[in-house]
Design an enzyme around this catalytic site. Structure first.
Site, mmCIF file in Angstrom:
data_model
loop_
_atom_site.group_PDB
_atom_site.id
_atom_site.type_symbol
_atom_site.label_atom_id
_atom_site.label_comp_id
_atom_site.label_asym_id
_atom_site.label_seq_id
_atom_site.Cartn_x
_atom_site.Cartn_y
_atom_site.Cartn_z
ATOM 1 N N ASP A 170 0.807 -1.220 0.000
ATOM 2 C CA ASP A 170 0.000 0.000 0.000
ATOM 3 C C ASP A 170 0.844 1.276 0.000
ATOM 4 O O ASP A 170 0.302 2.373 0.000
ATOM 5 C CB ASP A 170 -0.990 0.013 1.167
ATOM 6 C CG ASP A 170 -0.309 0.034 2.531
ATOM 7 O OD1 ASP A 170 0.929 0.144 2.583
ATOM 8 O OD2 ASP A 170 -1.028 -0.063 3.544
ATOM 9 N N TYR A 264 11.276 4.855 -0.774
ATOM 10 C CA TYR A 264 12.247 3.929 -0.187
ATOM 11 C C TYR A 264 13.578 3.921 -0.930
ATOM 12 O O TYR A 264 14.582 3.427 -0.406
ATOM 13 C CB TYR A 264 11.674 2.504 -0.155
ATOM 14 C CG TYR A 264 10.696 2.279 0.964
ATOM 15 C CD1 TYR A 264 11.098 1.755 2.191
ATOM 16 C CD2 TYR A 264 9.348 2.601 0.809
ATOM 17 C CE1 TYR A 264 10.204 1.554 3.217
ATOM 18 C CE2 TYR A 264 8.441 2.409 1.834
ATOM 19 C CZ TYR A 264 8.867 1.888 3.036
ATOM 20 O OH TYR A 264 7.975 1.697 4.059
#
Length: 441
Positions: A170, A264
């Site tokens: 998600d 990330y």
């Protein structure tokens, strides 16, 4: 309309109340008969179950809730298994983050050595759930968002190739909601995206409105100056660590100005910056344990003590609406376009066909149909090959109980500076995970 039976695997998770609230919010589109909670920690799960039972009785008394540590009871006669387990709980996440930092390497839940350690714990846990589902409800689908999703997806591809499991994340959804906010839109569902990469390792290449007009120039302009920061009111921006992560996206975006990145990627491109700005005594795991963990369980205990959820501060987990969209797509053949983690098999033409890539798919009753991405640039391709190698080596190390291959996985990670540092970290991780990992040879 058919009513569905759902097992939430990881029933004692702090995310379970938010998922149940979200399921209640979508009952008209996705009717439910029974929700079953399953966890191997009976006491922890019971607190969540008792509070959610009161909540359901007040808001949807026709929905049955059960909680069990018995796989036969939890997995029999269900249509979907929603899996979000954390093997070792937050205590082990703390080790994943602090052990690498001790060696001057980034400590993070899903990236680098911490992600590798977590993956070695998660693989057997997720495989066990798959086996339970196939034994007791062979026609069910598992919607898996247990982290680290990239390693777990590779493990299920290799070790349970015929399983009815869909691996999702998600995080792109959360970023897309911030993008929508910055565009002045009410929801990410007002646009369509092109995206490719590995899980927690990808890039958006286009964002279009429903008429097909690109919104990318406006999005790129904002991200290049502000990252994914909005007006500061979003839930993520209220957390110091996430606030800095969202802003750091502008530095990642500078590496390929025609795309926008998954947040990330900062751990792979700026590991020295991340280590320098980390507190080895208080990592993200400590923030979560002192924040979310305490809050959710105190709220659940308050509901139980008062006997009502009327004034609860528990809220819907909006990101989890993605899981309902996925379940609906399978149940009602909606053919919704969604980002999924799937075997490449030619979708990205110049990339390993066996790699588990995160790309748009059309999802219906038979599962995901991959959309063709085509060829990708050398920069992304090279980075993805290296990271996919890490993920594959971790799974091979688990399967073969191989010290050598796990050492190689750590060496291959962009976050680790040398083979000697990788070995030192690995030896410390083996000691910390002796109750969870197979004994490596």
């Amino acid at each position: 309309m058919k009513k569905f039976n759902i097992t939430i695997a990881g029933g004692g998770s702090t995310f379970t109340p938010g998922i149940i609230l979200m399921l209640l919010d979508y009952l008209d589109e996705f009717p439910i008969d029974t929700i079953k909670l399953y966890d191997n920690d009976k006491e922890r799960q019971q607190t969540i179950a008792d509070a959610c039972g009161i909540l359901l009785e007040e808001r949807a008394p026709w929905v049955t809730l059960t909680a069990s540590t018995d796989p036969a009871e939890a997995f029999t006669d269900v249509d979907f298994v929603m899996a979000h387990i954390r093997v070792g709980k937050y205590a082990m996440r703390e080790q994943d983050e602090k052990i690498p930092l001790k060696h001057g390497v980034i400590g993070q839940e899903t990236c680098g050595p911490g992600g590798i350690a977590y993956g070695m714990r998660s693989i057997p846990g997720v495989l066990e759930l798959v086996d339970y589902m196939e034994k007791y409800s062979p026609d069910a689908w598992m919607l898996n968002y247990s982290n680290p999703a990239a390693i777990v997806a590779e493990a299920t591809r290799k070790l349970r190739p015929d399983a009815r499991i869909l691996n999702i994340c998600d995080m792109p959804i959360g970023i897309e909601e911030l993008i929508a906010k910055n565009l002045g839109l009410s929801s990410r569902k007002e646009f369509e995206v092109d995206y490719y990469g590995l899980n927690h390792f990808g890039w958006w290449t286009d964002i279009r409105d429903k008429k097909g007009n690109t919104l990318m120039p406006e999005v790129i302009s904002h991200v290049s100056k502000n990252g994914y920061a909005t007006d500061g009111s979003s839930e993520l921006e209220q957390q110091a660590s996430w606030n800095s992560t969202l802003k750091k996206a502008k530095d990642i975006q500078a590496l390929d100005p025609d795309t926008i990145p998954n947040t990330y990627l900062k751990y792979y491109f700026f590991p020295d910056y991340e280590v320098a700005n980390s507190n080895s005594e208080r990592t993200r795991a400590n923030e979560v344990m002192e924040g979310r963990e305490k809050f959710i369980f105190s709220e659940c205990r308050a509901i139980i003590e008062k006997g009502t959820a009327e004034d609860t501060r528990l809220t819907i987990d909006e990101h989890a609406s993605y899981i309902v969209d996925l379940a609906r797509a399978i149940a009602f053949n909606t053919k919704e376009r969604m980002l999924m983690i799937v075997e490449n098999n030619g979708a990205i033409r110049n990339f390993d066909p066996t790699a588990m890539v995160e790309i748009p798919c059309i999802v219906g009753s038979k599962g995901p149909e991959k959309l063709v991405v085509g060829e990708i640039p050398r920069f992304q391709k090279s980075l993805m090959e290296q990271q996919a190698g890490v993920e594959k080596l971790v799974v091979e190390a688990f399967e073969e109980e191989s010290y050598q291959k796990l050492w190689q996985a750590l060496i291959l990670s962009r976050t680790v500076p040398s083979a000697s540092v990788a070995k030192d970290i690995l030896d410390d991780l083996i000691e910390a995970n002796r109750d969870y990992w197979p004994k490596l040879k």
